[in-house]
Design a protein around this motif. Structure first.
Motif, PDB file in Angstrom:
ATOM      1  N   THR A  95       0.814  -0.639   0.305  1.00 27.27           N
ATOM      2  CA  THR A  95      -0.077  -0.178  -0.114  1.00 27.27           C
ATOM      3  C   THR A  95       0.482   1.393  -0.045  1.00 27.27           C
ATOM      4  O   THR A  95       1.693   1.539   0.353  1.00 27.27           O
ATOM      5  N   THR A  96       0.433   2.085  -0.801  1.00 31.19           N
ATOM      6  CA  THR A  96       1.018   3.466  -1.243  1.00 31.19           C
ATOM      7  C   THR A  96       0.707   4.472  -0.806  1.00 31.19           C
ATOM      8  O   THR A  96      -0.871   4.785  -0.545  1.00 31.19           O
ATOM      9  N   ARG A  97       0.970   5.143   0.584  1.00 32.59           N
ATOM     10  CA  ARG A  97       0.528   6.429   1.548  1.00 32.59           C
ATOM     11  C   ARG A  97       0.757   7.504   1.265  1.00 32.59           C
ATOM     12  O   ARG A  97       1.377   8.030   0.678  1.00 32.59           O
ATOM     13  N   THR A  98      -0.631   8.782   0.705  1.00 27.98           N
ATOM     14  CA  THR A  98      -0.235   9.928   0.037  1.00 27.98           C
ATOM     15  C   THR A  98      -0.560  10.153   1.293  1.00 27.98           C
ATOM     16  O   THR A  98      -2.004  10.715   1.789  1.00 27.98           O
ATOM     17  N   TYR A  99       0.160  11.604   1.463  1.00 27.31           N
ATOM     18  CA  TYR A  99      -0.716  12.600   2.509  1.00 27.31           C
ATOM     19  C   TYR A  99      -0.456  13.801   2.242  1.00 27.31           C
ATOM     20  O   TYR A  99       0.892  14.665   1.489  1.00 27.31           O
ATOM     21  N   GLY A 100      -1.870  14.159   2.906  1.00 26.68           N
ATOM     22  CA  GLY A 100      -1.640  14.980   1.358  1.00 26.68           C
ATOM     23  C   GLY A 100      -1.370  15.874   0.516  1.00 26.68           C
ATOM     24  O   GLY A 100      -0.829  17.075  -0.205  1.00 26.68           O
ATOM     25  N   GLY A 101      -1.339  14.633  -0.491  1.00 24.72           N
ATOM     26  CA  GLY A 101      -1.133  14.802  -2.587  1.00 24.72           C
ATOM     27  C   GLY A 101      -0.080  14.415  -2.058  1.00 24.72           C
ATOM     28  O   GLY A 101       0.687  14.899  -3.190  1.00 24.72           O
ATOM     29  N   VAL A 102       1.046  14.829  -1.337  1.00 18.31           N
ATOM     30  CA  VAL A 102       2.585  14.146  -1.923  1.00 18.31           C
ATOM     31  C   VAL A 102       2.976  12.837  -1.199  1.00 18.31           C
ATOM     32  O   VAL A 102       2.727  11.969  -0.385  1.00 18.31           O
ATOM     33  N   GLY A 103       2.759  11.783  -2.085  1.00 16.74           N
ATOM     34  CA  GLY A 103       3.479  10.399  -2.233  1.00 16.74           C
ATOM     35  C   GLY A 103       4.672  10.319  -1.142  1.00 16.74           C
ATOM     36  O   GLY A 103       5.304  11.148  -1.385  1.00 16.74           O
ATOM     37  N   ALA A 104       4.253   8.520  -1.525  1.00 12.66           N
ATOM     38  CA  ALA A 104       5.754   8.551   0.001  1.00 12.66           C
ATOM     39  C   ALA A 104       7.151   8.708  -0.748  1.00 12.66           C
ATOM     40  O   ALA A 104       7.916   8.538  -0.257  1.00 12.66           O
ATOM     41  N   THR A 105       7.257   8.123  -2.385  1.00  9.91           N
ATOM     42  CA  THR A 105       8.634   8.116  -2.615  1.00  9.91           C
ATOM     43  C   THR A 105       8.969   9.993  -3.179  1.00  9.91           C
ATOM     44  O   THR A 105      10.038  10.783  -2.556  1.00  9.91           O
ATOM     45  N   GLU A 106       7.876  10.430  -3.240  1.00 11.03           N
ATOM     46  CA  GLU A 106       8.823  12.451  -3.177  1.00 11.03           C
ATOM     47  C   GLU A 106       8.686  12.969  -1.891  1.00 11.03           C
ATOM     48  O   GLU A 106       9.610  13.927  -1.042  1.00 11.03           O
ATOM     49  N   ARG A 107       8.296  12.239  -1.065  1.00  5.71           N
ATOM     50  CA  ARG A 107       8.714  12.692   0.513  1.00  5.71           C
ATOM     51  C   ARG A 107       9.882  12.104   0.983  1.00  5.71           C
ATOM     52  O   ARG A 107      10.857  13.104   1.163  1.00  5.71           O
ATOM     53  N   ARG A 108      10.467  11.224   0.310  1.00  4.75           N
ATOM     54  CA  ARG A 108      11.653  10.496   0.502  1.00  4.75           C
ATOM     55  C   ARG A 108      12.667  11.415  -0.007  1.00  4.75           C
ATOM     56  O   ARG A 108      13.105  11.980   0.296  1.00  4.75           O
ATOM     57  N   GLU A 109      12.777  11.691  -1.208  1.00  6.64           N
ATOM     58  CA  GLU A 109      13.263  12.330  -2.134  1.00  6.64           C
ATOM     59  C   GLU A 109      13.399  14.070  -1.568  1.00  6.64           C
ATOM     60  O   GLU A 109      14.648  14.315  -1.438  1.00  6.64           O
ATOM     61  N   ARG A 110      12.255  14.677  -0.724  1.00  6.32           N
ATOM     62  CA  ARG A 110      12.388  15.590  -0.431  1.00  6.32           C
ATOM     63  C   ARG A 110      13.074  16.007   1.030  1.00  6.32           C
ATOM     64  O   ARG A 110      13.882  16.532   0.958  1.00  6.32           O
ATOM     65  N   ARG A 111      13.134  15.146   1.692  1.00  4.47           N
ATOM     66  CA  ARG A 111      14.289  14.778   3.063  1.00  4.47           C
ATOM     67  C   ARG A 111      15.212  14.437   2.333  1.00  4.47           C
ATOM     68  O   ARG A 111      16.334  14.738   2.897  1.00  4.47           O
ATOM     69  N   ARG A 112      15.796  13.857   1.331  1.00  6.51           N
ATOM     70  CA  ARG A 112      17.355  13.627   0.938  1.00  6.51           C
ATOM     71  C   ARG A 112      17.705  14.729   0.357  1.00  6.51           C
ATOM     72  O   ARG A 112      18.548  15.420   0.735  1.00  6.51           O
ATOM     73  N   THR A 113      16.851  15.996  -0.570  1.00  4.17           N
ATOM     74  CA  THR A 113      17.460  17.256  -0.648  1.00  4.17           C
ATOM     75  C   THR A 113      17.355  17.472   0.806  1.00  4.17           C
ATOM     76  O   THR A 113      18.368  19.210   0.720  1.00  4.17           O
TER      77      THR A 113
END
Length: 219
Positions: A13-31
């Motif tokens: 299951t992929t969880r989307t928080y506030g319209g932001v998917g898990a992959t994008e959240r991980r990339e934001r944290r890395r950045t």
């Protein structure tokens, strides 16, 4: 509100928080972690870049650090690789967009290289600290090799080598020009050469242009 989206990719299951998917959240944290490391490097040198300091600056806890980096050295290597890739992309793009004149293309490359550093002064710190930290020294060698490969590829496209030319000649020439240019720019940033950015760019372009024409006599 949390929206749960079922993925059918077999990964669960992929969880989307506030319209932001898990992959994008991980990339934001890395950045965010890379950006925090660059901040600290610019402010206090390589010694200021620690896991604790990076996490505090990025406002992320340890588990998010380890989500991307095994330790501080891996983080610094990733930072160097990212800036190198971004810089190469900027230079190659400017070169290929400069038009058919070779000198104009080479000048555009030199200007883009200096401009990449000038647009974000924090990037100076990676170049200047590369002699003071073992991890950054290794990363610097990787950077030189990557830029050399990119330069050689562009030169082959803009000025195809004459038949019988040893490909190694171009690689060695590019390596010499790249490593020397990096040292020159670092010295300019430190204030060792009191000249303008325009003069520096023109000199770099002249050296790069000369490098494109160097070939060894057949053995």
């Amino acid at each position: 509100m949390v929206k749960i989206v079922n993925a059918e990719s077999g990964s669960g299951t992929t969880r989307t928080y506030g319209g932001v998917g898990a992959t994008e959240r991980r990339e934001r944290r890395r950045t965010a972690l890379l950006d925090a490391a660059l901040d600290l490097l610019a402010e206090g040198g390589a010694g200021a870049v620690t896991k604790r300091a990076v996490c505090a600056r990025a406002r992320l806890n340890d588990r998010y650090f380890y989500e991307h980096f095994a330790d501080r050295d891996v983080l610094l290597e990733a930072l160097a690789a990212q800036l190198t890739a971004d810089g190469i992309a900027a230079v190659v793009s400017a070169t290929l967009a400069a038009g058919p004149d070779l000198r104009g293309q080479v000048r555009a490359a030199a200007d883009a290289a200096v401009g990449f550093l000038a647009t974000d002064p924090r990037r100076h710190s990676l170049l200047l600290a590369s002699h003071s930290d073992e991890t950054l020294q290794r990363a610097r060698l990787g950077t030189q090799r990557d830029i050399t490969a990119a330069m050689a590829a562009v030169v082959r496209e803009l000025r195809p080598p004459a038949p019988g030319t040893d490909p190694l000649d171009l690689e060695m020439t590019a390596y010499t020009v790249v490593s020397g240019t990096l040292e020159l720019v670092a010295a300019w940033i430190r204030g060792e050469f009191r000249t303008t950015r325009t003069h520096l760019t023109e000199l770099m372009a002249a050296m790069l242009l000369a490098g494109t024409a160097i070939t060894a006599e057949p053995q």
